[in-house]
Structure formats: structure tokens, C-alpha cells
Write an enzyme that holds these catalytic residues in place. Structure first.
Site, PDB file in Angstrom:
ATOM      1  N   CYS A   1      -4.520   6.015  -4.810  1.00 16.31           N
ATOM      2  CA  CYS A   1      -3.905   4.691  -4.634  1.00 16.31           C
ATOM      3  C   CYS A   1      -2.445   4.828  -5.070  1.00 16.31           C
ATOM      4  O   CYS A   1      -2.169   5.018  -6.264  1.00 16.31           O
ATOM      5  CB  CYS A   1      -4.642   3.639  -5.466  1.00 16.31           C
TER       6      CYS A   1
ATOM      7  N   GLU B   1     -10.039  -0.055  -6.130  1.00 17.39           N
ATOM      8  CA  GLU B   1      -9.117  -0.911  -5.376  1.00 17.39           C
ATOM      9  C   GLU B   1      -9.733  -2.259  -5.008  1.00 17.39           C
ATOM     10  O   GLU B   1     -10.892  -2.318  -4.559  1.00 17.39           O
ATOM     11  CB  GLU B   1      -8.676  -0.220  -4.093  1.00 17.39           C
TER      12      GLU B   1
ATOM     13  N   GLY C   1      -1.185   2.052  -7.204  1.00 18.11           N
ATOM     14  CA  GLY C   1      -1.899   2.192  -8.477  1.00 18.11           C
ATOM     15  C   GLY C   1      -1.262   3.270  -9.337  1.00 18.11           C
ATOM     16  O   GLY C   1      -1.140   3.123 -10.567  1.00 18.11           O
TER      17      GLY C   1
ATOM     18  N   HIS D   1      -2.034  -5.115 -10.299  1.00 20.12           N
ATOM     19  CA  HIS D   1      -2.757  -3.981 -10.899  1.00 20.12           C
ATOM     20  C   HIS D   1      -3.045  -4.235 -12.365  1.00 20.12           C
ATOM     21  O   HIS D   1      -2.191  -4.762 -13.087  1.00 20.12           O
ATOM     22  CB  HIS D   1      -1.905  -2.700 -10.811  1.00 20.12           C
TER      23      HIS D   1
ATOM     24  N   CYS E   1       0.868  -1.178   0.000  1.00 22.45           N
ATOM     25  CA  CYS E   1       0.000   0.000   0.000  1.00 22.45           C
ATOM     26  C   CYS E   1       0.905   1.227   0.000  1.00 22.45           C
ATOM     27  O   CYS E   1       1.551   1.526   1.014  1.00 22.45           O
ATOM     28  CB  CYS E   1      -0.919   0.001   1.216  1.00 22.45           C
TER      29      CYS E   1
HETATM   30  N1  LIG Z   1      -6.293  -2.364  -2.243  1.00 25.24           N
HETATM   31  C1  LIG Z   1      -4.903  -2.683  -2.412  1.00 25.24           C
HETATM   32  C2  LIG Z   1      -4.068  -2.335  -1.220  1.00 25.24           C
HETATM   33  C3  LIG Z   1      -4.028  -0.862  -0.907  1.00 25.24           C
HETATM   34  C4  LIG Z   1      -3.387   0.001  -1.994  1.00 25.24           C
HETATM   35  C5  LIG Z   1      -3.264   1.425  -1.570  1.00 25.24           C
HETATM   36  N2  LIG Z   1      -4.388   2.174  -1.273  1.00 25.24           N
HETATM   37  C6  LIG Z   1      -2.083   2.184  -2.127  1.00 25.24           C
HETATM   38  O1  LIG Z   1      -1.998   3.399  -1.824  1.00 25.24           O
HETATM   39  O2  LIG Z   1      -1.213   1.598  -2.752  1.00 25.24           O
HETATM   40  C7  LIG Z   1      -4.737  -4.175  -2.752  1.00 25.24           C
HETATM   41  O3  LIG Z   1      -5.631  -4.973  -2.464  1.00 25.24           O
HETATM   42  O4  LIG Z   1      -3.687  -4.543  -3.306  1.00 25.24           O
END
Ligand SMILES: N[C@@H](CCC[C@H](N)C(=O)O)C(=O)O
Length: 307
Positions: free
Chosen positions: A228, A219, A231, A170, A84
Site C-alpha cells: 500500500c 486496506e 500506507g 490512515h 492510491c
Molecule cells: N484502500 C485505499 C485506497 C488504495 C490505497 C493503495 N493501495 C495505495 O497503494 O496507496 C483507501 O480506501 O484509501
């Protein structure tokens, strides 16, 4: 008249933080015991009945030599994940603010590998997010060979998707305008697409020029968020490999701007952005039922050290 008294569980101290509106409940599990259960995390994440957050971040002692902390990440749906980016910045600020370290460069063990965080001025943190993984099997993404763009069928619609792992999986789609992109429909359909066996975060990338882009991310396990970090890194890698973006990109997400740098194949992605501390709180956790206490051996305790 009073009903039957329900015994109370422990009081948990936490800090609410955010990175560009991607919000977190951060728990110091070095100074207090904290037992994790996905149903409890889902209740805490609830924005009406709980604290409300996109991710829960748990700070633990390291399980490896030469690292300062272990950092665990849980999505709002209770699933534990590897990476994250916005959370990593908040994590760095948290361990400094709580005086758990006085270092400015912190090495942290995550489920996606060891990452390095550098604390700058006024709450800004730079994160070395590691080398992006593009091999489909390792992302994981179902494909016969590595491509920059994969044609993918989503409910009969053929789309061009890039697949990148930043420690977490991703998918990135190129769009003309993020404001009108079908995030609410394509996001969940691609998050659980059979070609992403571990599910995935889905980014919608609009290239403005070679150094600027806009992004919205649906997400995995949390839905669309205001930012994100991983992301944004994946989107810059995908945009660069498609020949559309330079090495240094200012990327605008609904919550603000991040600066992402990637020198290309084999190099780590660097992410720079702000952090914010919102408030400190305490919440009474529900008491464990006797059955749960008996079955506790099966649950994961944050004080358990694992290599
Ligand atoms: N939802 C993501 C984990 C969190 C990612 C995040 N908000 C970021 O800032 O990178 C997952 O399930 O991989």
C-alpha cells in the site's frame, strides 16, 4: 434446449497491472465510454468470478486547467477513494504505454487533490504524494487536539495509534514483528472504528533501524494487500514524528520494497517504486436492465466532466 437469450452489454478493454503485488484493473475511459456502478465493480474485483483486483483505476480527461488527466480510484468493495500510491505509479506507466501522453512528468487530478508523477527508467515512477494532513478533523479522526500518538480503545484493548491523511485516511500501529502482528483481527476492527468516520487503512509498522522498516497494511475496502503506497507514506510520516525514522526510508511490504522520503512538517512525501504490466484483456459487461437505463441519470458516468 436453449434458455432465454440475455442481451449482452459492451466489451470493455482493460490492462491488468500491479505495484509490488497491489493489483489493479486499469481502464482508459478517454478512448471508450465506461459507466460505473459499485455492484459491477464488486463483480469485476472478484478473484474467482471476475478479473480480480485490489483497486480499479479509471483514466479520464482532466476537469481542471494545468492537469493532464483525472484519475479515479475504486476499492474492491466498489467505494470510490481519494488516493492510491501504487495505483498512481501504474497510472503513469499506463498513460505513457497507451500513448495518451508523451510527458515524463504528469500532473493528475484525484479526488484527494492534484499529484505529480515522474516516470523514470525500467518502469520506476516517483510520485509526489503531497503534504500529509495531521489535523484530526481533516483526516478525519475523532480527537480533541492533534497528537503524534492517540490512545484508542479497540474492543477493550488500549492501543497507541498515529493518524495521518495522505489524501486518504490512515491509522498506524507500531509492532515488534509484522509477521506475527494481528492484522486480520485489528485491521477490520480499526478500519471501521467509530473514531474514523470515513473508515481508514490500518498499517502495522515494524522499525528495523532509522532507515529501514517493514509494513503490512489492512486496506479500507480491499482487505490486506501485498503493498500500500499511501500506507507506506503514512507509516514513514508516523515513524518520523515518533522520532524513530530518518527522512529517507526503505520500507519492505509483503510484495517488495518502496523508498519513501519526507523532510518533515509542511513538506510533501515522495514515493519511489516499480510498476508492472501483467496483461491486456477485454471483458463483456452485463447489459443494463431497462429499469437501470431509466434510472441512469442517477449514476456517474466516467465521461461526465466535473470540476
Ligand atoms: N484502500 C485505499 C485506497 C488504495 C490505497 C493503495 N493501495 C495505495 O497503494 O496507496 C483507501 O480506501 O484509501
Amino acid at each position: 434446449m436453449t434458455g432465454p437469450r440475455r442481451s449482452q452489454g459492451p466489451l470493455l478493454s482493460f490492462t491488468k497491472m500491479h505495484g509490488l503485488g497491489n493489483d489493479f484493473m486499469v481502464v482508459d475511459a478517454i478512448s471508450q465510454p465506461f459507466r460505473l456502478r459499485p455492484d459491477m465493480i464488486r463483480k469485476l474485483a472478484d478473484r474467482h468470478f471476475g478479473v480480480g483486483f485490489d483497486q480499479l483505476l479509471v483514466v479520464e480527461p482532466p476537469g481542471l486547467p494545468d492537469v493532464d488527466f483525472r484519475y479515479r480510484i475504486f476499492n474492491a468493495d466498489g467505494s470510490e477513494v481519494e488516493q492510491c500510491g501504487n495505483g498512481a505509479r501504474c497510472f503513469a506507466r499506463f498513460v505513457r504505454d497507451q500513448r495518451l501522453t508523451n510527458r515524463r512528468v504528469i500532473r493528475v487530478q484525484t479526488a484527494g487533490g492534484v499529484i505529480e508523477l515522474r516516470i523514470g527508467r525500467e518502469g520506476w515512477v516517483t510520485v509526489n504524494m503531497g503534504v500529509p494532513e495531521l489535523n484530526p478533523a481533516a483526516i478525519p479522526f475523532a480527537a480533541d487536539s492533534r497528537q503524534v500518538v492517540y490512545p484508542i480503545d479497540v474492543n477493550g484493548q488500549l492501543l497507541d495509534l498515529s493518524a495521518v491523511s495522505m489524501g486518504n485516511p490512515h491509522g498506524v500501529l507500531l509492532v515488534d514483528d509484522v509477521d506475527t502482528a494481528p492484522v486480520a483481527s485489528l485491521g477490520p476492527a480499526l478500519e471501521r472504528h467509530p473514531r474514523f468516520p470515513a473508515r481508514a487503512n490500518i498499517g502495522f509498522l515494524q522499525v528495523i533501524d532509522r532507515g529501514r522498516a517493514r509494513l503490512r497494511v489492512f486496506e479500507r475496502g480491499s482487505g490486506e494487500t501485498l503493498a500500500c503506497g499511501s500506507g507506506a507514506c503514512a507509516a514513514v510520516v508516523a515513524g518520523h514524528l515518533r522520532g524513530l525514522l530518518d527522512n529517507r526510508v526503505r520500507i519492505t511490504v509483503p510484495g517488495g520494497d518502496l523508498v519513501i522520503e519526507w523532510q518533515g512538517e509542511g513538506a510533501p512525501v515522495m514515493m519511489e517504486g516499480p510498476t508492472a504490466r501483467v496483461f491486456d484483456g477485454q471483458i463483456r459487461l452485463p447489459a443494463e436492465s431497462p429499469q437501470r437505463r431509466r434510472g441512469r441519470r442517477q449514476t456517474v458516468r466516467s465521461h461526465d466532466r466535473r470540476p
